[in-house]
Each structure stands twice: as structure tokens, then as C-alpha cells.
Design an enzyme around this catalytic site. Structure first.
Site, short mmCIF file in Angstrom:
data_model
loop_
_atom_site.label_atom_id
_atom_site.label_comp_id
_atom_site.label_asym_id
_atom_site.label_seq_id
_atom_site.Cartn_x
_atom_site.Cartn_y
_atom_site.Cartn_z
N GLN A 1 0.42 -11.22 -3.31
CA GLN A 1 -0.91 -10.73 -3.01
C GLN A 1 -1.53 -10.16 -4.29
O GLN A 1 -0.85 -9.47 -5.05
CB GLN A 1 -0.80 -9.63 -1.96
CG GLN A 1 -2.11 -9.29 -1.30
CD GLN A 1 -1.91 -8.31 -0.14
OE1 GLN A 1 -1.39 -7.22 -0.32
NE2 GLN A 1 -2.29 -8.72 1.04
N ASP B 1 -3.32 -7.58 -5.08
CA ASP B 1 -3.68 -6.34 -4.39
C ASP B 1 -4.22 -5.31 -5.37
O ASP B 1 -3.96 -5.39 -6.56
CB ASP B 1 -2.39 -5.80 -3.75
CG ASP B 1 -2.67 -5.05 -2.47
OD1 ASP B 1 -3.85 -4.86 -2.13
OD2 ASP B 1 -1.69 -4.66 -1.81
N HIS C 1 -8.24 -0.45 0.06
CA HIS C 1 -7.30 -1.56 -0.11
C HIS C 1 -8.16 -2.78 -0.37
O HIS C 1 -9.11 -3.02 0.37
CB HIS C 1 -6.50 -1.83 1.16
CG HIS C 1 -5.83 -0.65 1.77
ND1 HIS C 1 -4.47 -0.58 1.95
CD2 HIS C 1 -6.32 0.50 2.28
CE1 HIS C 1 -4.15 0.56 2.54
NE2 HIS C 1 -5.26 1.23 2.76
N CYS D 1 0.78 -1.23 0.00
CA CYS D 1 0.00 0.00 0.00
C CYS D 1 0.81 1.29 0.00
O CYS D 1 0.55 2.16 -0.83
CB CYS D 1 -1.05 0.00 1.10
SG CYS D 1 -0.74 -1.06 2.49
N HIS E 1 -5.25 -0.84 -5.04
CA HIS E 1 -5.61 0.34 -4.24
C HIS E 1 -6.40 1.27 -5.12
O HIS E 1 -5.94 1.67 -6.19
CB HIS E 1 -4.34 1.00 -3.69
CG HIS E 1 -3.61 0.10 -2.76
ND1 HIS E 1 -2.62 -0.75 -3.18
CD2 HIS E 1 -3.80 -0.15 -1.44
CE1 HIS E 1 -2.21 -1.47 -2.15
NE2 HIS E 1 -2.91 -1.13 -1.09
N ARG F 1 6.83 -11.35 4.95
CA ARG F 1 6.50 -11.05 6.33
C ARG F 1 7.17 -12.08 7.21
O ARG F 1 7.07 -13.29 6.95
CB ARG F 1 4.98 -11.11 6.55
CG ARG F 1 4.24 -10.07 5.75
CD ARG F 1 2.76 -10.09 6.02
NE ARG F 1 2.08 -9.12 5.13
CZ ARG F 1 0.77 -9.00 5.01
NH1 ARG F 1 -0.03 -9.77 5.73
NH2 ARG F 1 0.26 -8.11 4.19
N LYS G 1 -14.33 -2.12 7.14
CA LYS G 1 -13.96 -3.08 6.09
C LYS G 1 -15.01 -4.16 5.93
O LYS G 1 -15.84 -4.37 6.81
CB LYS G 1 -12.62 -3.72 6.44
CG LYS G 1 -12.67 -4.53 7.74
CD LYS G 1 -11.36 -5.27 7.99
CE LYS G 1 -11.41 -6.00 9.33
NZ LYS G 1 -10.26 -6.85 9.56
#
Length: 610
Positions: free
Chosen positions: A347, A349, A477, A300, A351, A329, A430
Site C-alpha cells: 500500500q 500509505d 489516512h 496505521c 498518515h 489480509r 472520507k
RNA sequence: GCCGGUGUAGCUCAGUGGCAGAGCAGCUGAUUCGUAAUCAGCAGGUCGUGGGUUCGAGUCCCACCGCCGGCUCCA
């Protein structure tokens, strides 16, 4: 909790687990007063009784019913062995045969404390001292007494089908600062058949384990040299690429713009985003030239650099930046688990930067993608809306508008949801999306996370509005698969390795009956390959049955058997992995049907012998 | 990270202090075969890694690493 228009949330299942109820004294009783939780709770008492009889020195901690079974925690210097478990199980059966009644007794709290002090049960005393009640209840069966709110079955004879499963360490009251106790897990059911069904489910899950299938089907492996990171083998990479292709097709057609941002990033960025303060212990750090960098744990913050590349107008919004980012991670070594818990993953992902008035439409767009992507695998998503927590940042009016937008978007798409009041992140509400696989296990995959603070505020994002004034955008996100690694792990177990044809690493294998028709077999194989089908030719010097068996075990959707007859007629004899011989068809006809099946990404041929 | 289990051939596993084994897979040969395992031969090993005990260690002890089942963690 206030609702902001739209349909009221539909509760899909109770959010209170049996464990929470028991451990945190939530609700009225120690287990839900339904037959099955009550039975399991009683079974845990019987197990504790058996343990106390066999090991008089152990101290009792706590023993709730849980999903599919129960456990009880004991303080004991030596762990239980598997032989101990057998003995305990046997003693439990004896207690059940005696059909001892469960008797409830009420006592003043102080008396109960003295009672358990005398019996040398420090954990019960500690629990009692924490209870805010004048009287407490005890349950007694035979020589065993436990602090308990009930309910229980009338007598031990009501337990008909149980089994002890495993033992492991567990911290007292769930905190790693506390001493470690010995936990025994068991399961109990209303009937022998239900128990057998459950045990079958466990067996089936073991057979479908993606770590086993990943190796057997040459999809991916894990190696000592990189714990928590998969080596993708060629066949697994085919699945990865097909999922990517599908994902890109869907996003390209919906106004997403794909980006790619650096993996190795200076710590300055993480200080600005707040990760340095809140997430550093999960980050891999790298030092070079006395500067500290981190492998990115999230995409992000970097997407804001793409946003800020230009001065943005209100007309530019929404901007939808997608990124298949490889993330790192640090996860503690004991927590790694195949593809389900890794240190490196990809991921899916994106945005979305938009104006507050565009939120609802954008969320609806994301929900449409969720339904589309999951529908392709036969998953039926369930939705959970998490709202403003106590420690929230950002404008309360914006929170209200955003929660309403999420709720209305769900309602407009006719999607029921469960409310998780106060469980949003500090920077925005969320929607989490959960699916159940074919074995009934739940997986949280997608998340749609609104953000007023982390990206917009900390990175001072702006757009110039119609009035010529700079305004702050809202960020969304979102990830749909979650991570490719975990998603492929889930798919592998869901389909037991028999992937739908469009995902199957090998879609068809040509099997010439003998060397005499090898040339024809090769020509069929080449036609398939030219048509873009992932095909293999197995013309090894082995019997047909042998090669069929191998193709079947590799879960290849189509086997094309060719002999003298087919060679003469320009046909193939089709064998499907699900139901065997499917007759003879012309090569062209087979190709057309297969191409249609693949391009429609149908969930086909997925139930086969395992 | 914590508790316990576990690590032997590519895979599945046997091997309780005395010459490292089996099945499958692999390779070679024979067989030319019609819808789930043809036969024979050959080859394959730093017994997770490092220390220690012992005349001698895959086997016993210690440490570390990986994996498995849990716990904890997953702003």
C-alpha cells in the site's frame, strides 16, 4: 443532510443501482424508466418465460436490469449448462418473433399472494408478504406472468439485440445463509451495432487481461504455492520501481517523511487499535513462544509509535509519515482475482497528524497529489464525499468541522463531487476517488480518510499546544495508488501492456540488420545503457522481420535498426511501436529526445497494434 | 466459504479405457538477411496432488489443492 459551506455537491451519476432498485424496492419502479434499462428488464422477463417453458419445474426468484444487461435467478436443482443457454436463447427469439404485448394488471396484494401460491412460486409469495402495499402490479406476456412494478417495452418484438452470457450460483436475497439459486446473465441493447460493440469490449477486455499480459510480457506470475500473492518478475519490478520512484519524488517534495514499520506484530497492538475485535477474521496469525502475532493488515496503528517517539509540539504539526507497507489480509479463496484481489500487497500509505485547524490545507495537499499522480496516466479522478454515519464516534463539532474541511478543500480545488451521506467510517468522514479506465470500467483507488478516534483516541496521541495544554491531533489516512499490485494490474489493462516509455520495462531494443554490423549495434546499445536507458540488444541469428515482430509483441516503444548505412553515418533508424518507421536520426539526437520523453513521464506511444 | 467450469511440455491446445501428441518458444546447425514469423535437426512430461475401480487410467469414481466465471465478503 446539511452542507457546511462550499459549493453544493455535484451528482455525477445516480447512486442507486438498478439491482438495488429492483431487489430493495427503492424508487417508484423496478427499473429506471429510461429506454435501455426498460429494454433489459423486459428481456429478463422474456428469458424467464423461455426458461419456464423449457423447464416448467423451476421456481422464479427475481430478475433485474443491471449495468450492461440483466439477469434472472431461478431455483433449480441442477445448474444450467451452456447447451441449456443456447436453447433458452433460441426460445427467447421465438417469443420475440411472436411480438407478445406486455400487459399490466393490478391486483389486491392478498389476491396476488393466492395467485402465486397456486402457481407454486414460493419466492414471489415471500416477496409479496414483505411488500407494504394494498395493491400490486403484475406483468403478463403470453403465458408468462410476473410480479413486477415495470416499466416494460410495449411488446416482446421490441427486443432487437440480446445475448445470454453466462450462468452462475447466487444466493437468494444475497445472503449466504439462504439457498443458492441459478442465475443467468444476459445483455441487451437498442441495436445490433451496440450489442456488437459491447461484445467487442468484452473481447478486448479479455485480450488485455493483466493475468495474460503479465505472463506474456514477463511482468509477474501467480504460483500455486502462494495463492493471492504475486511473484514479481524482473520486468514487472521495473514498473513497480518506476511507480515507487515517481511516488517518492512527489512526496519528498511535499514534506512527507518516509517510515517503515514491522510486518509481524504482537496481537496486543491489534487489541488496542480495535482490529482484534473487528478485523481478526481477515488477519493471518502466527504463533511463536506461546505468543500470538499477526502479519499486519494495515499500517496505521504502527505509525502512532513513530508519532509517540517524541513529545510533539503544535509547532511540529503537521507530521506526514509515508510508508510503502507490505500488507497481508486473509481473503476467502473464492474471492481472489489476479492482481485485483490479493492477500499480500503493497500500500502507498501515509498518515498525516495535524491540528484541526490544519485539516483543510492538508486535504488540499493530498488532493493535489491525487491529481498529479493520476494525471501522469491520463486518468480523470471523480470524488465521493462520505459523511457521518449513524453509529459514529467522536465529538460532533469535530465531525462538522472535518466534513466542512473536506468539502471546502474539494471546492477550492474546483473538484466536483458526489455526496454519499452517512457512508463515512465510524471514526471519521472520507473522500474516495474513482477513475475509469480506457474500457470504461470504474476503479476505486485513492481514499482520504479522516480519523478522530482510532489512532488519536485509542493510542492517546497528544501534542502540546501554544497554551501549554496537551491536545489531541487529527489523523488523516490516505493512499493514492491504493496498492501497487492492483494499480499495476489496472495500468496493464488500461495500456494493454504498451506502457508509456518512462514505465516500459524495456525502452529501446537495438536490432542490427546482420552480423556484419553487430559491432556497431553493440556500441549503440552500450551508449544507450550508459545514458541510463533500459535497452536491449537483439543480435540473434534471426531475420530482421522476425526480431521486429518479437519486439513489437513485447510492446517495446522504440526499435533501433542499424545496418551498413547507419554504421557509416553514426545514426540509427528509428521504428516506433505505434506507427512504424520514423526515419534515420543521429544517435545523440535520439538519446536527447528519449531522455526528455522519459524524464517528463509523458503518456506516449501507448496506442499500438495489439 | 458457496455454485458451476477447469487443470496434459515454458506458452496455446489435441488426446472418450490399450505405447503421451501438435504448433509456438528452447537448443544445435545452415542461412547474413532493411521494418510483424528463413530452413533443417534435436531435446523437452510424476498428464495438479493423493486415494480408488480395472488385466490396464491422461481418460471412470472419491477427496484435496490451484485457476476461471459468478455469489458472498471487503470494520
Amino acid at each position: 443532510m446539511k452542507h457546511h459551506g462550499g459549493t453544493p455537491p455535484v451528482v455525477l451519476f445516480s447512486s442507486m443501482s438498478e439491482e438495488d432498485r429492483h431487489l430493495r424496492f427503492e424508487g417508484e419502479s423496478d427499473c429506471e424508466p429510461a429506454p435501455l434499462p426498460t429494454l433489459r428488464h423486459s428481456c429478463s422477463h422474456i428469458m424467464a418465460q423461455a426458461v419456464k417453458q423449457l423447464f416448467p419445474d423451476v421456481k422464479l426468484a427475481i430478475g433485474p436490469a443491471i449495468e450492461d444487461g440483466f439477469y434472472y435467478d431461478f431455483a433449480k436443482p441442477e445448474p444450467f449448462t451452456s447447451e441449456d443457454l443456447l436453447r433458452i436463447e433460441q426460445r427467447m427469439s421465438e417469443i420475440i418473433v411472436k411480438d407478445l404485448p406486455f400487459v399490466r394488471e393490478e391486483r389486491p396484494r392478498e389476491a396476488a399472494i393466492r395467485f402465486f401460491e397456486e402457481r407454486g412460486e414460493p419466492f414471489k409469495v415471500e416477496i409479496l408478504k414483505g411488500i407494504d402495499a394494498a395493491t400490486v402490479s403484475l406483468y403478463r406476456q403470453g403465458d408468462f406472468v410476473d410480479l413486477c412494478r415495470g416499466p416494460h417495452v410495449p411488446s416482446t418484438g421490441h427486443i432487437r439485440a440480446f445475448k445470454l452470457l453466462s450462468c452462475s450460483g447466487a444466493y437468494w436475497r444475497g445472503s449466504e445463509k439462504n439457498p443458492m439459486l441459478q442465475r443467468i446473465y444476459g445483455t441487451a441493447w437498442l441495436s445490433r451495432e451496440d450489442l456488437d460493440k459491447y461484445l467487442w469490449r468484452l473481447e478486448e477486455a479479455k485480450k488485455r487481461d493483466h493475468r495474460k499480459l503479465g505472463r506474456e510480457l514477463d511482468l509477474f506470475v501467480f504460483q500455486d504455492v502462494s495463492p493471492g500473492a504475486a511473484f514479481w518478475l524482473p520486468k514487472g519490478m521495473v514498473i513497480f520501481r518506476e511507480l515507487e520512484r515517481f511516488w517518492r519524488d512527489v512526496h519528498d517534495a511535499r514534506g512527507y517523511q518516509e517510515i517503515s514499520t514491522p510486518v509481524l506484530v504482537h496481537k496486543r497492538l491489534w487489541e488496542q487499535s480495535g482490529h482484534w475485535d473487528h478485523y481478526r477474521e481477515n488477519m493471518f496469525l502466527v504463533e511463536a513462544e506461546e505468543q500470538i502475532f499477526s502479519l499486519k493488515p494495515m499500517n496505521c496503528p504502527e505509525s502512532t509509535y513513530v508519532y509517540r517517539h517524541h513529545l510533539r509540539s503544535y509547532r511540529d504539526l503537521p507530521l506526514r509519515f509515508s510508508e510503502l507497507g507490505r500488507l497481508y489480509r486473509f481473503e476467502r479463496s473464492g474471492t481472489l482475482a489476479g492482481m485485483f484481489r490479493v492477500r499480500q500487497f503493497t500500500q502507498d500509505d501515509a498518515h498525516i497528524y495535524c491540528r484541526p485547524d490544519q485539516l483543510q490545507a492538508e486535504i488540499m495537499g493530498v488532493l493535489e497529489i491525487v491529481q498529479l499522480l493520476y494525471g501522469a496516466f491520463g486518468f480523470e479522478p471523480r470524488f465521493f464525499l462520505s459523511t457521518k454515519p449513524e453509529k459514529a464516534m467522536g465529538d460532533p463539532a469535530l465531525w462538522q468541522q472535518a466534513e466542512a474541511a473536506l468539502q471546502d478543500a474539494l471546492a477550492k480545488r474546483d473538484l466536483p463531487h458526489e455526496l454519499r451521506a452517512g457512508e463515512g467510517a465510524f471514526y471519521g468522514p472520507k473522500i474516495d476517488v474513482v477513475i475509469s479506465d480506457v474500457l470504461g470500467r470504474d476503479w476505486q483507488l485513492a481514499t482520504i480518510q479522516l480519523d478522530f478516534v482510532m489512532l488519536p483516541e485509542r493510542f492517546a496521541l497528544e501534542y502540546i499546544d501554544a497554551d501549554g495544554q496537551p491536545k489531541r491531533p487529527v489523523a488523516i489516512h490516505r493512499a493514492i495508488y491504493g496498492s501497487f499490485e492492483r494499480f499495476v494490474g489496472i495500468l496493464t489493462e488500461h495500456f494493454a501492456g504498451a506502457f508509456p516509455t518512462w514505465l516500459a520495462p524495456v525502452q529501446a531494443r537495438v536490432l542490427p540488420v546482420s552480423e556484419k554490423v553487430a559491432a556497431y549495434g553493440r556500441s549503440v546499445f552500450e551508449r544507450l545503457r550508459e545514458a541510463g536507458i533500459r535497452a536491449e540488444l537483439d543480435d540473434r541469428n534471426e531475420k530482421l522481420n522476425y526480431r521486429i515482430r518479437e519486439a513489437q509483441l513485447q510492446k517495446i516503444p522504440y526499435m533501433l535498426i542499424v545496418g551498413a548505412r547507419e554504421s557509416q553515418d553514426g545514426t540509427v533508424s528509428v521504428r516506433r511501436r505505434t506507427d512504424g518507421d520514423a526515419g534515420v536520426v543521429a544517435v545523440e539526437g535520439f538519446l536527447a529526445g528519449l531522455a526528455a520523453e522519459i524524464s517528463s513521464r509523458s503518456v506516449t506511444l501507448t496506442v499500438g497494434r495489439s
